[in-house]
Enzyme design. Structure first.
Site, PDB file in Angstrom:
ATOM      1  N   ASN A 243       0.832  -1.195   0.000  1.00  0.00           N
ATOM      2  CA  ASN A 243       0.000   0.000   0.000  1.00  0.00           C
ATOM      3  C   ASN A 243       0.870   1.250   0.000  1.00  0.00           C
ATOM      4  O   ASN A 243       1.959   1.279   0.574  1.00  0.00           O
ATOM      5  CB  ASN A 243      -0.999  -0.002   1.156  1.00  0.00           C
ATOM      6  CG  ASN A 243      -0.399  -0.214   2.525  1.00  0.00           C
ATOM      7  OD1 ASN A 243       0.482  -1.052   2.712  1.00  0.00           O
ATOM      8  ND2 ASN A 243      -0.887   0.520   3.505  1.00  0.00           N
TER       9      ASN A 243
ATOM     10  N   CYS B  39      -4.235   0.798  -2.479  1.00  0.00           N
ATOM     11  CA  CYS B  39      -4.077  -0.441  -1.721  1.00  0.00           C
ATOM     12  C   CYS B  39      -3.030  -1.352  -2.352  1.00  0.00           C
ATOM     13  O   CYS B  39      -2.804  -1.319  -3.564  1.00  0.00           O
ATOM     14  CB  CYS B  39      -5.406  -1.190  -1.653  1.00  0.00           C
ATOM     15  SG  CYS B  39      -6.727  -0.281  -0.852  1.00  0.00           S
TER      16      CYS B  39
ATOM     17  N   GLU C  38      -3.146  -4.516  -2.967  1.00  0.00           N
ATOM     18  CA  GLU C  38      -3.700  -5.440  -3.956  1.00  0.00           C
ATOM     19  C   GLU C  38      -3.757  -4.799  -5.335  1.00  0.00           C
ATOM     20  O   GLU C  38      -3.384  -5.412  -6.343  1.00  0.00           O
ATOM     21  CB  GLU C  38      -5.110  -5.880  -3.532  1.00  0.00           C
ATOM     22  CG  GLU C  38      -5.148  -6.622  -2.207  1.00  0.00           C
ATOM     23  CD  GLU C  38      -5.313  -5.725  -0.982  1.00  0.00           C
ATOM     24  OE1 GLU C  38      -5.746  -6.235   0.063  1.00  0.00           O
ATOM     25  OE2 GLU C  38      -5.004  -4.504  -1.056  1.00  0.00           O
TER      26      GLU C  38
END
Length: 143
Positions: free
Chosen positions: A50, A61, A63
């Site tokens: 992040n 983020c 991901e």
């Protein structure tokens, strides 16, 4: 997802990569470190952490950083993903925006959630994002 998949060396490496990249998180505002990793169809592991911003809405983020990095390197097919954060209690799944990002590429993706004690739980993206809106949704009949 099944308990045996965690014994697979590729999955162990994927989980390890998510844990290790968490150390690179830039999170001076939340102090909430997250590391993410993706296993591509060619067995390449791509990571992300992040990255926060003083203008909070511009933070990204882990991901999504991993997915964007993978796509920028030409990867769009993924076998599995892993996410690691510092929460000791329950396993934490990605936020809604990140779940949607994963769904863009593979609703059946195995997602390994990792706690600080290295315990792992595997879930499918479709199970953490029921009734998902996917690219196929754009092809459905309309009025």
């Amino acid at each position: 997802c099944n308990e045996y998949s965690i014994k697979d060396k590729r999955i162990q490496d994927l989980v390890k990569a998510a844990i290790e990249v968490k150390a690179n998180a830039y999170c001076p505002y939340s102090n909430f470190r997250v590391g993410a990793s993706l296993l591509t169809e060619n067995d390449v592991i791509i990571t992300g952490c992040n990255v926060e911003n003083a203008s909070y809405g511009l933070s990204v983020c882990a991901e999504r950083v991993a997915i964007m990095s993978a796509v920028s390197q030409g990867h769009t097919k993924f076998k599995a993903a892993a996410v690691s954060c510092d929460i000791k209690g329950d396993f934490k799944a990605p936020c809604g925006a990140c779940r949607q990002f994963y769904a863009e590429f593979n609703l059946d993706l195995d997602l390994y959630l990792v706690k600080p004690d290295n315990t792992v739980k595997c879930v499918k993206i479709r199970d953490v994002l029921p009734m998902a809106f996917t690219p196929q949704s754009l092809e459905e009949d309309r009025i």
